[in-house]
Design an enzyme around this catalytic site. Structure first.
Site, PDB file in Angstrom:
ATOM      1  N   CYS A 185       0.823  -1.211   0.000  1.00 19.36           N
ATOM      2  CA  CYS A 185       0.000   0.000   0.000  1.00 19.36           C
ATOM      3  C   CYS A 185       0.862   1.267   0.000  1.00 19.36           C
ATOM      4  CB  CYS A 185      -0.976  -0.061   1.175  1.00 19.36           C
ATOM      5  SG  CYS A 185      -2.424   0.990   1.008  1.00 19.36           S
ATOM      6  N   HIS A 186       0.807   2.068   1.063  1.00 19.47           N
ATOM      7  CA  HIS A 186       1.587   3.306   1.149  1.00 19.47           C
ATOM      8  C   HIS A 186       2.997   3.071   1.696  1.00 19.47           C
ATOM      9  CE1 HIS A 186      -2.474   5.000   0.812  1.00 19.47           C
ATOM     10  NE2 HIS A 186      -1.903   6.129   0.448  1.00 19.47           N
TER      11      HIS A 186
END
Length: 187
Positions: free
Chosen positions: A110-111
């Protein structure tokens, strides 16, 4: 498959996406490995379900005390705030960088690749992430692709990346596979 292997999970004191912590954690345990929660502060971390507070988890070690050499791999869970905080903490950035320098596998979802951008370890690597990070990753020298999981071996270590919680099944499988391999030579 991971018997005798210890995997670090690096998270900020607040902001980690809970499912991106708990699902890989379970996968490591089910494969026979030992997961350890590493953070920048002692005590507990606060996980989130997107923007809502979720559960708290006890920290095993801080980045100041943890020795990357004592781990066989690293998981970087996502959440928007989590990697943003980590990339502003030099000790956390160096902790992540040390796994690349030692040729040990890293899995980021994800991030989480924001921390890897700050560590300057994505140059020449093929990665995926939450779509909003693609410009940051390209600017840091990575090739960004939009796919469920990417396993890149074009560098000093195996780097596993995924886009989002929906990709966790593939991410967990690729990560445990990577952690089960013998590390490459340190560079």
């Amino acid at each position: 498959m991971l018997d005798g292997k210890t995997i670090a999970f690096l998270v900020a004191p607040e902001g980690v996406e809970q499912v991106e912590l708990t699902e890989p954690w379970k996968a490591v345990k089910q494969a026979g490995g030992t997961p350890r929660l590493v953070s920048t502060r002692r005590g507990q971390i606060q996980a989130f379900h997107h923007l809502d507070k979720a559960d708290r988890f006890a920290v095993d070690e801080t980045v100041d005390d943890a020795d990357p050499a004592s781990f066989d791999g690293l998981v970087l869970p996502g959440g928007v705030a989590n990697p943003d905080f980590l990339r502003m903490e030099p000790q956390a950035v160096q902790f992540a960088r040390a796994f690349f320098e030692a040729g040990k596998p890293v899995a980021a979802i994800c991030h989480a690749p924001w921390t890897l951008v700050e560590a300057d370890v994505v140059r020449g690597r093929t990665v995926t992430s939450w779509p909003s990070l693609q410009t940051d990753l390209r600017n840091a020298g990575a090739t960004w692709v939009d796919q469920e999981v990417t396993v890149c071996t074009e560098g000093p270590n195996t780097l596993v990346t995924s886009r989002k919680p929906d990709d966790l099944k593939a991410f967990c499988q690729a990560a445990t596979d990577a952690f089960g391999e013998e590390p490459g030579p340190a560079r």
